[in-house]
Write an enzyme that holds these catalytic residues in place. Structure first.
Site, mmCIF file in Angstrom:
data_model
loop_
_atom_site.group_PDB
_atom_site.id
_atom_site.type_symbol
_atom_site.label_atom_id
_atom_site.label_comp_id
_atom_site.label_asym_id
_atom_site.label_seq_id
_atom_site.Cartn_x
_atom_site.Cartn_y
_atom_site.Cartn_z
ATOM 1 N N HIS A 183 0.854 -1.186 0.000
ATOM 2 C CA HIS A 183 0.000 0.000 0.000
ATOM 3 C C HIS A 183 0.889 1.235 0.000
ATOM 4 O O HIS A 183 1.705 1.438 0.899
ATOM 5 C CB HIS A 183 -0.923 -0.009 1.210
ATOM 6 N N GLU A 186 1.690 3.770 3.029
ATOM 7 C CA GLU A 186 2.186 3.217 4.295
ATOM 8 C C GLU A 186 3.710 3.271 4.320
ATOM 9 O O GLU A 186 4.405 2.255 4.271
ATOM 10 C CB GLU A 186 1.625 1.810 4.482
ATOM 11 N N ARG A 241 -3.200 4.862 -2.224
ATOM 12 C CA ARG A 241 -3.057 3.525 -1.647
ATOM 13 C C ARG A 241 -2.724 2.450 -2.686
ATOM 14 O O ARG A 241 -1.900 1.568 -2.451
ATOM 15 C CB ARG A 241 -4.367 3.161 -0.943
ATOM 16 N N HIS A 311 2.767 -3.639 6.985
ATOM 17 C CA HIS A 311 1.774 -2.598 6.686
ATOM 18 C C HIS A 311 1.702 -1.599 7.839
ATOM 19 O O HIS A 311 2.412 -1.702 8.830
ATOM 20 C CB HIS A 311 0.390 -3.236 6.492
ATOM 21 N N GLU A 385 0.818 -4.895 11.177
ATOM 22 C CA GLU A 385 0.294 -3.538 11.052
ATOM 23 C C GLU A 385 1.027 -2.699 12.096
ATOM 24 O O GLU A 385 0.773 -2.816 13.293
ATOM 25 C CB GLU A 385 -1.222 -3.506 11.295
#
Length: 452
Positions: A183, A186, A241, A311, A385
């Site tokens: 993405h 990020e 994104r 991510h 994440e």
């Protein structure tokens, strides 16, 4: 010539800042619906105003007592806040001015033409031309351990590279594969991939675990998979994104690469609308980036022991699956390893990372790379994440790069320590096994002489 090319390209791209989409006055609100009526109202509000939903990914996942994070353009701010107050839906401002936050994170010297590995700053975000140069420099300085490989090309004909770290061996080695930058917005994920490479190369000589791992395992590290999208997030739209492939005859652009893998593709948590941030693409593995990664994994699949996809944001270590409540065959093993990794993170700066199956503790999704890896029977697939919980969201300030990477490195090292114990031959056995064979052979010979 290669370094000169990317340097000149970088000057052209990053001085063209007048092309960037700006977010002056845009805010990010944290909204917590209290009832089903609130949730339904918010779904309609997000859809009608076409608001940028950061958490959860899908409007359908807005539910009572579950907070959502949403970017409100300045032009809709007064209207949106008025509607929320009228409906008595609780909200608070998480980010007061997105553009100010972006500006503070991207202050750089656009005149810089060539990077030096000795002065490379891992505590700041780097545009793509510098990352290309960094990979070249890493390969040159650590040629005994690092090789540089072409993975594939993007729609806009940019190369995707990965670095392979590990000592040459006559034996079949295991593989730990890490992807970052699926993405585009990020950036902390991309920063961590570089940090990971740096730490491995800086510490392996004095770390017995890393020495043993590198003898039996190769690291495949893809610093930026979504190269076109990452470049676009620097040159045009910071919050972009997806990738940049044209869709529906050019009426919209981009596919969410982490919804494009052939694992329950586009069944839940994804959209067939090409304008959506979670557009799954026209077909499974339709994108050049996805195809390139699939080809690499299929080539080395029997050797892959762990797949890590990095991510942000939210502070999770996610296990498969996102598309079903069913668990992996080794779910308990995955949980145990992830819980230990999360404890390492908490032990450094006190950050809490939630551990569990992605579809249960976060939201449902399909077509993700980690679920695809699990379906291929790769033993240890995880989605990280990284920071934070929404205070800065996708604009994590540069002063948080170092602590984020430090704690994440501890987590990954704990996973490597587990791999070393569970799946690799011990160093002691590797060193002494020839002598053990000689001793055993001598003992057998002596036994044969004495008994005959």
């Amino acid at each position: 010539m290669k370094l000169l090319y990317w340097s000149l390209l970088g000057i052209f791209m990053y001085e063209g800042s007048c092309l960037k989409t700006r977010y002056d006055g845009d805010k990010v609100l944290k909204i917590t619906p209290q009832t089903h009526a609130h949730a339904q109202y918010l779904r309609e509000l997000v859809n009608n105003l076409q608001l940028d939903l950061w958490k959860p990914d899908m409007v359908e996942d807005i539910s009572p007592l579950r907070e959502l994070h949403v970017r409100i353009p300045f032009s809709h701010l007064e209207e949106t806040e008025g509607k929320l107050l009228h409906q008595t839906i609780p909200f608070m401002v998480m980010i007061n001015d997105i553009q100010k936050l972006i500006d503070s994170s991207t202050v750089r010297d656009s005149k810089q033409q060539k990077i030096s590995l000795e002065s490379y700053n891992y505590k700041e975000y780097h545009p793509m031309n510098e990352i290309y140069q960094w990979m070249d420099e890493i390969k040159e300085k650590h040629s005994d351990l690092v090789t540089h490989h072409y993975l594939g090309s993007t729609y806009e004909q940019r190369p995707i590279y990965y670095v392979k770290i590990g000592w040459p061996s006559d034996k079949q080695k295991k593989v730990v594969l890490m992807d970052c930058g699926i993405h585009a917005r990020e950036w902390i994920a991309v920063a961590f991939c570089q940090w990971f490479v740096k730490e491995i190369l800086a510490n392996y000589k004095n770390n017995p675990v890393l020495q043993n791992v590198l003898k039996q395992t190769d690291f495949y590290v893809i610093p930026v998979l979504n190269v076109d999208g990452y470049v676009y997030s620097w040159t045009h739209e910071r919050l972009w994104r997806k990738n940049r492939s044209p869709q529906n005859n050019g009426t919209c652009y981009g596919v969410d690469l982490n919804r494009n893998f052939d694992t329950a593709w586009c069944t839940v948590g994804a959209s067939r609308n090409c304008s959506s941030l979670i557009f799954c693409g026209p077909s499974p593995a339709s994108e050049l980036e996805t195809k390139a990664l699939v080809a690499l994994v299929e080539e080395i699949l029997p050797s892959i022991l762990s797949y890590l996809t990095i991510h942000s944001y939210g502070q999770y270590i996610l296990l498969p699956f996102g598309y079903t409540a069913n668990q992996s065959e080794n779910h308990q093993e995955l949980m145990d390893v992830a819980v230990e990794a999360a404890s390492k993170i908490k032990g450094l700066y006190g950050k809490e990372y939630t551990v569990g199956s992605s579809g249960i503790i976060l939201y449902e999704d399909s077509g993700s790379s980690a679920d695809w890896a699990a379906d291929l029977k790769i033993k240890l697939p995880y989605t990280f994440e990284l920071r934070d919980n929404g205070t800065f969201g996708f604009q994590l300030p540069p002063d948080q790069i170092e602590p984020t990477c430090e704690e994440t490195m501890l987590a990954v090292m704990s996973m490597l320590e587990y791999i070393n114990v569970k799946y690799l031959e011990s160093k002691a056995m590797t060193v002494f096994s020839p002598w053990l064979n000689i001793l055993l052979s001598s003992a057998l010979c002596m036994y044969y002489i004495l008994t005959h």
